[in-house]
Every structure is written in C-alpha cells, then in structure tokens.
Motif scaffolding. Structure first.
Motif: not given
Length: 171
Positions: A91-106, A159-165
């Motif tokens: 779900q990295k694409d979902v992560c990216s979608t909700f990480a930005v401001s504005g727009g219709d995230k859903f 899980p989706l994990l975040f590590f070293k950027g």
C-alpha cells in the motif's frame, strides 16, 4: 527552578543535536506506516502517520503525533472518532496519496465506514477505531492520545515499513 536545574537545562540546550543529525540517526528506527482517518459528516478525511504507538492496555490507549503544520489534523480533531489504518506492504501508493495536502485523497481508495463512522481503508493490515481524549504540545508536533474502542487485524498480511527514508517490508 533552582540554579542547579537551570544550569543542567541550559547545558542540554547547548548540546542538543541539529535537526539534520537527529533526522539521520532516527531514520535507523524502523516504523510502521498508518493512515489516520475520520469523517466530518460531509466528507472523509485522512493523513499518513508514522508515529503511531500502543500506549496503554488498561485503559486501551493509542498515541500518534501529527505535525503542527498539518492541515488535515485540525479537521480530524473536530470529528474526534478516528480509524488508524495500519498499511500493508503493498500500500505504498495509499501512503503517498495521504501524505500530501489537499485534493480528494479518497478518490481512488477503497474504503467503507468503520463502526465509529471513520473510513476503514480496504487492504489495511489492521484497523484501530479510537476516540480522541487528550492532546499535548511537543515541539513541532502534537502528541494525541486516543481511547481504543474497537480493533481488528489481518494475521496473514505483512506491514509497510519506513526505514532510512525509504519504504519496504519484511523479507
């Protein structure tokens, strides 16, 4: 405050690491990724968050830390009833979608109302429904404490994990 305590506090400020060093070192701590959602009665709301932590079993509390510059968090705060959606490895694409401001995230995200009305995202590894109870100011973030009211998990997912950027998963 006593002179001794003041001197220690002043020394701590002088020896504090710069933001770049702090970010670099803390990037070595692997975190899960979640999308925190709510519904204000008119529309679904949400943002990506990596600072989610189980806080207490009795009472059942969860905590997360939105940045003070978040434009989404004030809207979710007003709704009070949240769903913390723990993202799966794919779900990295979902992560990216909700990480930005504005727009219709859903717009392109599968979701349905959780029991408390907040959006439960399709494909999430786990869902935690919670109600905001307390907020604390903490530097450039806010510490939110919410009472867990319901939860469920997919025992087979990864899980989706975040590590070293970067993002990844268990191998």
């Amino acid at each position: 405050m006593s002179a001794e305590i003041t001197a220690v506090a002043d020394q701590d400020r002088l020896s504090a690491p710069d933001a770049a060093t702090l970010r670099k070192v803390m990037s070595h701590f692997c975190t899960g990724v979640a999308v925190i959602t709510a519904h204000d009665g008119d529309r679904p709301l949400g943002f990506t968050c990596q600072s989610v932590v189980s806080l207490s079993l009795e009472p059942p509390y969860i905590s997360f830390c939105p940045t003070k510059t978040s434009t989404s968090w004030p809207l979710l705060r007003e709704a009070r009833h949240l769903c913390i959606n723990v993202l799966a490895h794919d779900q990295k694409d979902v992560c990216s979608t909700f990480a930005v401001s504005g727009g219709d995230k859903f717009a392109n995200v599968d979701w349905s109302p959780a029991g408390n009305g907040a959006p439960a995202l399709g494909g999430a590894l786990a869902r935690i429904e919670a109600t905001v109870e307390v907020e604390h100011e903490a530097g450039d973030h806010t510490i939110v404490i919410a009472r867990i009211t319901d939860l469920t998990a997919d025992d087979e997912g990864r899980p989706l994990l975040f590590f070293k950027g970067g993002f990844g998963g268990f191998a």
